[in-house]
Design an enzyme around this catalytic site. Structure first.
Site, PDB file in Angstrom:
ATOM      1  N   GLU A 127      13.171  28.643 -28.190  1.00 32.15           N
ATOM      2  CA  GLU A 127      13.589  28.085 -26.864  1.00 32.15           C
ATOM      3  C   GLU A 127      13.163  26.879 -26.477  1.00 32.15           C
ATOM      4  OE1 GLU A 127      13.789  31.374 -23.680  1.00 32.15           O
ATOM      5  OE2 GLU A 127      12.675  32.268 -25.256  1.00 32.15           O
TER       6      GLU A 127
ATOM      7  N   THR B 173      19.929  22.595 -28.310  1.00 24.90           N
ATOM      8  CA  THR B 173      20.469  22.022 -27.291  1.00 24.90           C
ATOM      9  C   THR B 173      20.592  20.515 -27.842  1.00 24.90           C
ATOM     10  OG1 THR B 173      19.503  23.379 -25.751  1.00 24.90           O
ATOM     11  CG2 THR B 173      20.311  21.295 -24.796  1.00 24.90           C
TER      12      THR B 173
ATOM     13  N   ARG C  36      22.502  29.975 -23.200  1.00 27.70           N
ATOM     14  CA  ARG C  36      21.535  30.060 -24.387  1.00 27.70           C
ATOM     15  C   ARG C  36      21.981  31.100 -25.426  1.00 27.70           C
ATOM     16  NH1 ARG C  36      17.280  30.214 -27.806  1.00 27.70           N
ATOM     17  NH2 ARG C  36      16.000  32.089 -27.906  1.00 27.70           N
TER      18      ARG C  36
ATOM     19  N   ASP D 193      19.737  23.210 -38.171  1.00 26.44           N
ATOM     20  CA  ASP D 193      18.850  23.782 -36.846  1.00 26.44           C
ATOM     21  C   ASP D 193      18.418  25.248 -37.442  1.00 26.44           C
ATOM     22  OD1 ASP D 193      18.343  24.513 -34.355  1.00 26.44           O
ATOM     23  OD2 ASP D 193      20.257  25.165 -33.678  1.00 26.44           O
TER      24      ASP D 193
ATOM     25  N   GLN E  95      11.871  31.662 -33.574  1.00 27.30           N
ATOM     26  CA  GLN E  95      10.908  32.738 -33.444  1.00 27.30           C
ATOM     27  C   GLN E  95      10.282  32.965 -34.769  1.00 27.30           C
ATOM     28  OE1 GLN E  95      14.030  32.851 -32.244  1.00 27.30           O
ATOM     29  NE2 GLN E  95      13.291  32.867 -29.990  1.00 27.30           N
TER      30      GLN E  95
HETATM   31  N1  LIG Z   1      15.846  22.470 -17.805  1.00 22.47           N
HETATM   32  C1  LIG Z   1      15.868  22.286 -19.310  1.00 22.47           C
HETATM   33  N2  LIG Z   1      16.585  23.210 -19.844  1.00 22.47           N
HETATM   34  C2  LIG Z   1      16.492  22.894 -21.351  1.00 22.47           C
HETATM   35  C3  LIG Z   1      16.183  21.925 -21.905  1.00 22.47           C
HETATM   36  N3  LIG Z   1      16.191  21.776 -23.277  1.00 22.47           N
HETATM   37  C4  LIG Z   1      16.881  23.286 -23.436  1.00 22.47           C
HETATM   38  N4  LIG Z   1      17.034  23.866 -22.205  1.00 22.47           N
HETATM   39  C5  LIG Z   1      17.496  24.892 -22.246  1.00 22.47           C
HETATM   40  O1  LIG Z   1      16.620  25.970 -22.579  1.00 22.47           O
HETATM   41  C6  LIG Z   1      17.365  27.229 -23.384  1.00 22.47           C
HETATM   42  C7  LIG Z   1      17.042  27.321 -24.688  1.00 22.47           C
HETATM   43  O2  LIG Z   1      17.112  26.137 -25.519  1.00 22.47           O
HETATM   44  P1  LIG Z   1      17.732  26.095 -27.065  1.00 22.47           P
HETATM   45  O3  LIG Z   1      18.211  24.838 -27.313  1.00 22.47           O
HETATM   46  O4  LIG Z   1      18.611  27.222 -27.305  1.00 22.47           O
HETATM   47  O5  LIG Z   1      16.471  26.373 -27.604  1.00 22.47           O
HETATM   48  P2  LIG Z   1      15.914  26.670 -29.373  1.00 22.47           P
HETATM   49  O6  LIG Z   1      15.608  28.159 -29.282  1.00 22.47           O
HETATM   50  O7  LIG Z   1      14.788  25.946 -29.566  1.00 22.47           O
HETATM   51  O8  LIG Z   1      17.214  26.209 -30.066  1.00 22.47           O
HETATM   52  C8  LIG Z   1      18.817  26.827 -23.104  1.00 22.47           C
HETATM   53  O9  LIG Z   1      19.294  27.449 -22.089  1.00 22.47           O
HETATM   54  C9  LIG Z   1      18.985  25.334 -22.835  1.00 22.47           C
HETATM   55  O10 LIG Z   1      19.831  25.238 -21.943  1.00 22.47           O
HETATM   56  C10 LIG Z   1      15.680  20.860 -20.946  1.00 22.47           C
HETATM   57  O11 LIG Z   1      15.147  19.854 -21.493  1.00 22.47           O
HETATM   58  N5  LIG Z   1      15.644  21.230 -19.694  1.00 22.47           N
HETATM   59 MG   LIG Z   2      18.197  27.609 -31.391  1.00 25.02          MG
END
Ligand SMILES: Nc1nc2c(ncn2[C@@H]2O[C@H](COP(=O)(O)OP(=O)(O)O)[C@@H](O)[C@H]2O)c(=O)[nH]1
Ligand SMILES: [Mg+2]
Length: 354
Positions: free
Chosen positions: A42, A47, A181, A203, A207
């Site tokens: 997360e 993103t 997400r 990517d 977890q």
């Molecule tokens: N407000 C905000 N939300 C973000 C940012 N980066 C990611 N998110 C949100 O955080 C959530 C998790 O992001 P994701 O890219 O799926 O995380 P991952 O698990 O690292 O791949 C998603 O709902 C994104 O839209 C950010 O810089 N600001």
């Molecule tokens: Mg992810």
């Protein structure tokens, strides 16, 4: 760590190298430049992946962007799951709902119990109830509680505020797509070319149970894009409620940046979610969670630099190339600027080799 001296390269020189590269690519001598996104769950890896794809040509965008109905379904899932979380956690905050509210809750729980069949029409049938509950004092108290004892997607407020638009058939916007997400499982790869140089963007799921799969993509990495959510200084892991997200991410960075796999790979660290961080430091003092912080809790400069220094302090090889950027992954322009500079330094390396 050091900042690389940028060699002066003329356009003419780069163009001639580009032609050389095109010839080599055609004869398949050039290995793709492999960019690996790493970080805990997360923090924003996927993103950033979505953003990088959106900067590529139309064919690449088409190939790696999911269809609208997939995005729409996940928007519904995100919203219904978030509302279910508020409902389930309410008793722990000693929060109760009225008889009328409980009737609305019933309709939502029925849908939550059968998510397989969640469609536009089922969502439409409960959208008003979700919107109503989201705006109640009770749900807002749970959402804004300084001590969050439950897991919640950072995009919840955005999605809830857009329920009216989602309650009838709609076309998801790029922003909807960036906000929704979907948990990444396994390894997701995208191949594309920039200036005739092949790139592979990878990517992964963040977890703990996903991390043992990472080793399969550790070979021949051109750069690691390490993502950490700077906003996570007061939260615990989704998969392990006893570990702070900050400690987990810091230890993961320590392990990766000093790993024998990546001795030659530059690191680009994204201190991500600065938009949320700037808001959070006003409410939740950093020093409450990172006890050795003695600076001004309200200063973005001081708090963000402190976190950056913590990460940089884990690097044992002082010659390691580590770039850092404070980012909001939702900001396309800002991510494009960062990506262009990453891409530029990698292409310069290729130009030097050829
Ligand atoms: N407000 C905000 N939300 C973000 C940012 N980066 C990611 N998110 C949100 O955080 C959530 C998790 O992001 P994701 O890219 O799926 O995380 P991952 O698990 O690292 O791949 C998603 O709902 C994104 O839209 C950010 O810089 N600001
Ligand atoms: Mg992810």
């Amino acid at each position: 760590m050091c900042t690389r001296n940028k060699k002066e390269l003329t356009t003419e020189y780069l163009n001639s190298k580009k032609i050389d590269r095109e010839i080599r690519v055609e004869s398949s001598q050039l290995q793709p430049l492999k960019l690996l996104l790493l970080g805990s769950g997360e923090c924003g890896k996927s993103t950033i992946f979505k953003q990088i794809i959106s900067f590529q040509d139309e064919q690449t965008r088409k190939e790696y962007t999911p269809p609208s109905d997939y995005v729409i379904r996940n928007i519904f899932l995100n919203i219904v799951t978030a509302m279910n979380t508020f409902i389930k956690v309410a008793p722990s905050y000693e929060i109760e709902f009225s008889e009328e509210e409980n009737q609305k809750i019933e309709t939502i729980l029925r849908v939550f119990d059968d998510l397989e069949t969640l469609s536009q029409s089922t969502f439409t049938s409960i959208a008003d109830n979700i919107k109503y509950l989201w705006n109640t004092k009770q749900v807002q108290t749970i959402y804004n509680h300084p001590k969050r004892i439950y897991q919640l997607n950072d995009s919840t407020e955005y999605l809830m505020n857009n329920i009216d638009r989602f309650s009838k058939p709609f076309k998801p916007s790029q922003n909807d797509y960036l906000r929704v997400r979907v948990k990444t499982t396994g390894i997701v790869e995208a191949d594309f070319k920039i200036e005739a140089v092949p790139f592979k963007l990878v990517d992964v799921g963040g977890q703990k149970n996903q991390r043992r799969k990472w080793i399969h993509c550790f070979q021949d990495i051109s750069a690691i894009l390490f993502v950490t959510s700077i906003n996570d200084y007061d939260t615990v892991l989704e998969e392990d409620n006893s570990t702070s997200r900050f400690t987990d991410s810091l230890e993961l960075f320590r392990e990766m940046v000093n790993s024998g796999w990546f001795t030659k790979s530059p690191f680009v660290v994204f201190f991500n979610k600065v938009d949320l961080f700037k808001e959070k430091i006003k409410r939740i003092p950093l020093s409450q969670h990172l006890n050795d912080f003695t600076g001004n809790n309200y200063s973005y400069e001081e708090t963000s630099q402190f976190i950056k220094n913590k990460f940089h302090g884990t690097i044992t090889n002082q010659n390691k190339i580590v770039y850092h950027h404070f980012t909001c992954a939702l900001d396309s322009h800002a991510i494009e600027v960062v990506f262009n500079s990453v891409q530029h330094s990698l292409l310069m390396n290729v130009a030097e080799v050829l």
